[in-house]
Design an enzyme around this catalytic site. Structure first.
Site, PDB file in Angstrom:
ATOM      1  N   THR A 149       0.812  -1.222   0.000  1.00  0.00           N
ATOM      2  CA  THR A 149       0.000   0.000   0.000  1.00  0.00           C
ATOM      3  C   THR A 149       0.838   1.261   0.000  1.00  0.00           C
ATOM      4  O   THR A 149       0.472   2.262  -0.621  1.00  0.00           O
ATOM      5  CB  THR A 149      -0.923   0.006   1.240  1.00  0.00           C
ATOM      6  OG1 THR A 149      -1.750  -1.154   1.202  1.00  0.00           O
ATOM      7  CG2 THR A 149      -1.810   1.242   1.267  1.00  0.00           C
ATOM      8  N   SER A 153       1.706  -8.268  -0.851  1.00  0.00           N
ATOM      9  CA  SER A 153       2.402  -9.091   0.136  1.00  0.00           C
ATOM     10  C   SER A 153       1.711 -10.427   0.388  1.00  0.00           C
ATOM     11  O   SER A 153       2.318 -11.348   0.927  1.00  0.00           O
ATOM     12  CB  SER A 153       2.573  -8.336   1.452  1.00  0.00           C
ATOM     13  OG  SER A 153       1.354  -8.224   2.157  1.00  0.00           O
ATOM     14  N   SER A 154       0.455 -10.567  -0.015  1.00  0.00           N
ATOM     15  CA  SER A 154      -0.211 -11.866   0.115  1.00  0.00           C
ATOM     16  C   SER A 154       0.416 -12.915  -0.789  1.00  0.00           C
ATOM     17  O   SER A 154       0.242 -14.120  -0.566  1.00  0.00           O
ATOM     18  CB  SER A 154      -1.701 -11.724  -0.232  1.00  0.00           C
ATOM     19  OG  SER A 154      -2.356 -10.871   0.676  1.00  0.00           O
ATOM     20  N   THR A 166       4.069  -9.354  15.396  1.00  0.00           N
ATOM     21  CA  THR A 166       2.939  -9.975  14.723  1.00  0.00           C
ATOM     22  C   THR A 166       1.937  -8.882  14.379  1.00  0.00           C
ATOM     23  O   THR A 166       1.827  -7.881  15.092  1.00  0.00           O
ATOM     24  CB  THR A 166       2.296 -11.061  15.606  1.00  0.00           C
ATOM     25  OG1 THR A 166       1.367 -11.816  14.838  1.00  0.00           O
ATOM     26  CG2 THR A 166       1.584 -10.458  16.806  1.00  0.00           C
ATOM     27  N   THR A 171       2.765 -21.348  21.209  1.00  0.00           N
ATOM     28  CA  THR A 171       1.464 -21.012  21.764  1.00  0.00           C
ATOM     29  C   THR A 171       0.665 -20.167  20.790  1.00  0.00           C
ATOM     30  O   THR A 171       1.212 -19.302  20.110  1.00  0.00           O
ATOM     31  CB  THR A 171       1.589 -20.280  23.111  1.00  0.00           C
ATOM     32  OG1 THR A 171       0.275 -19.898  23.560  1.00  0.00           O
ATOM     33  CG2 THR A 171       2.459 -19.031  23.010  1.00  0.00           C
ATOM     34  N   GLN A 172      -0.646 -20.413  20.737  1.00  0.00           N
ATOM     35  CA  GLN A 172      -1.511 -19.580  19.903  1.00  0.00           C
ATOM     36  C   GLN A 172      -1.919 -18.300  20.615  1.00  0.00           C
ATOM     37  O   GLN A 172      -2.591 -17.452  20.030  1.00  0.00           O
ATOM     38  CB  GLN A 172      -2.751 -20.356  19.450  1.00  0.00           C
ATOM     39  CG  GLN A 172      -3.603 -20.924  20.556  1.00  0.00           C
ATOM     40  CD  GLN A 172      -4.718 -21.816  20.024  1.00  0.00           C
ATOM     41  OE1 GLN A 172      -5.885 -21.447  20.074  1.00  0.00           O
ATOM     42  NE2 GLN A 172      -4.366 -22.975  19.486  1.00  0.00           N
ATOM     43  N   CYS A 173      -1.483 -18.131  21.863  1.00  0.00           N
ATOM     44  CA  CYS A 173      -1.717 -16.873  22.579  1.00  0.00           C
ATOM     45  C   CYS A 173      -0.833 -15.780  21.982  1.00  0.00           C
ATOM     46  O   CYS A 173       0.277 -16.039  21.511  1.00  0.00           O
ATOM     47  CB  CYS A 173      -1.410 -17.023  24.063  1.00  0.00           C
ATOM     48  SG  CYS A 173      -2.447 -18.215  24.930  1.00  0.00           S
TER      49      CYS A 173
END
Length: 343
Positions: free
Chosen positions: A16, A61-62, A168, A279-281
């Site tokens: 973008t 970027s995808s 992230t 961990t998905q946290c």
């Protein structure tokens, strides 16, 4: 903090930030990055020289993949002796993945490689692109005692500079799109630039800069969820070309301890296919053995990702698989911080 003039290379991969608005039609279109100063004249005020380069065919970027990571690493390798720092313009959706990958691919880095982008294009009235770009260049140009103040791969967004492999993307709409929940910002931009010296990575400047371009593919990411069943897991893990598995577990590294699940993972570990537990946290760390449901994972040789992000875990797995390590060495090295990506 003194800032002697530095040479900065701006690398545009797509995204973008490289768009401007046609005010007659309202449509977004790419612009020539050689004309960057026309769109951001404020860059002339920076105490550095800026050159630009771009992917021959900039991408969304995808569509990012390891082939483009190698292309980007090669640009930095070829220009490494000519510039004091690098700023990479990249779409925000996969920026943490690419920046994490580059942190492993660029070994013994002694110069800054700062990723940035924007939620709105440069040509938008309310764009965040100008501040992100200007401050990224300013940070990349920081010098102290004749050498770069920052010497690692970073990500700058909305007034904060982060260690790239700790980030992230957390928001698709707000300007504050990224977070680093397990590691503090390296710098913050306000009226003054504040550098968190204690958080900066300290490279061994006596070692030679080295670029790694062998990144393995055939990686599988499996996210745990209530109700995951044997048919689903066995179907996914029966992929014949699988080279490595990352499981996103609950909390501090917990997963179902039903026999069929443990047996499915053990079939991989017995065949020397690494299984990584993250961990998905958003924040926190894997501590296998803390709860009963993670004890079997530890017993069958699942590797602890500790407090690594999923993005960095994927990049590190691809990088280490490309090094063709022995199974024992692989586990030891993965559980060791290589670029400040984990505790």
């Amino acid at each position: 903090m003194a800032n002697t003039e530095a040479n900065i290379l701006l690398i545009y991969t797509g995204g973008t930030i490289g768009m401007i608005k046609d005010f007659e039609t309202g449509a977004l279109k790419s612009f020539n990055f050689d004309d960057l100063l026309k769109h951001i004249p404020e860059l002339k005020l920076l105490d550095c020289t800026i050159e630009t380069t771009s992917f021959e065919h900039p991408i969304d970027s995808s569509n990012m993949n390891a082939r483009y990571w190698v292309q980007l690493a090669t640009i930095i390798e070829e220009k490494y002796q000519d510039f004091d720092g690098f700023v990479v313009l990249h779409g925000s959706d996969t920026m943490s993945y690419t920046a994490s990958a580059l942190s492993f691919m660029l070994e013994n880095l002694t110069k800054p490689v700062i990723f940035t982008g924007s939620q709105l294009p440069i040509g938008d009235l309310r764009t965040d692109a100008k501040e992100n770009l200007i401050t990224s260049i300013q940070l990349a140009a920081l010098r102290e005692k004749g050498r770069s103040k920052i010497a690692e791969v970073c990500l700058y967004f909305e007034y904060k500079l982060y260690r790239a492999n700790r980030t992230t993307k957390i928001n698709a709409e707000h300007f504050e799109a990224f977070a680093s929940l397990n590691y503090p910002p390296l710098a913050e931009s306000g009226v003054h630039l504040y550098i968190n010296d204690d958080a900066l990575y300290r490279p061994n400047r006596r070692k030679r800069f080295k670029v790694h371009k062998s990144m393995a593919s055939n990686i599988v990411l499996l996210k745990m969820f209530p109700g995951i069943d044997i048919e689903t897991v066995n179907h996914i893990l029966s992929y014949p070309q699988i080279k490595g598995l990352i499981i996103e577990t609950y909390g501090s590294g917990n997963a179902t301890n039903e026999a069929w699940f443990i047996e499915a993972l053990e079939r991989l570990t017995k065949n020397n296919i690494p299984v990584i537990n993250v961990t998905q946290c958003s924040g926190g760390s894997v501590v296998m053995g803390l709860y009963e449901t993670s004890v079997p994972l530890k017993k069958i040789g699942v590797i602890s990702g500790k407090d690594i992000t999923t993005e960095a875990a994927l990049a590190k797995l691809m990088y280490l698989l490309g090094q063709h390590l022995s199974p024992h060495s692989f586990k030891t090295i993965f559980e060791t911080s290589l670029r400040g990506e984990m505790i």
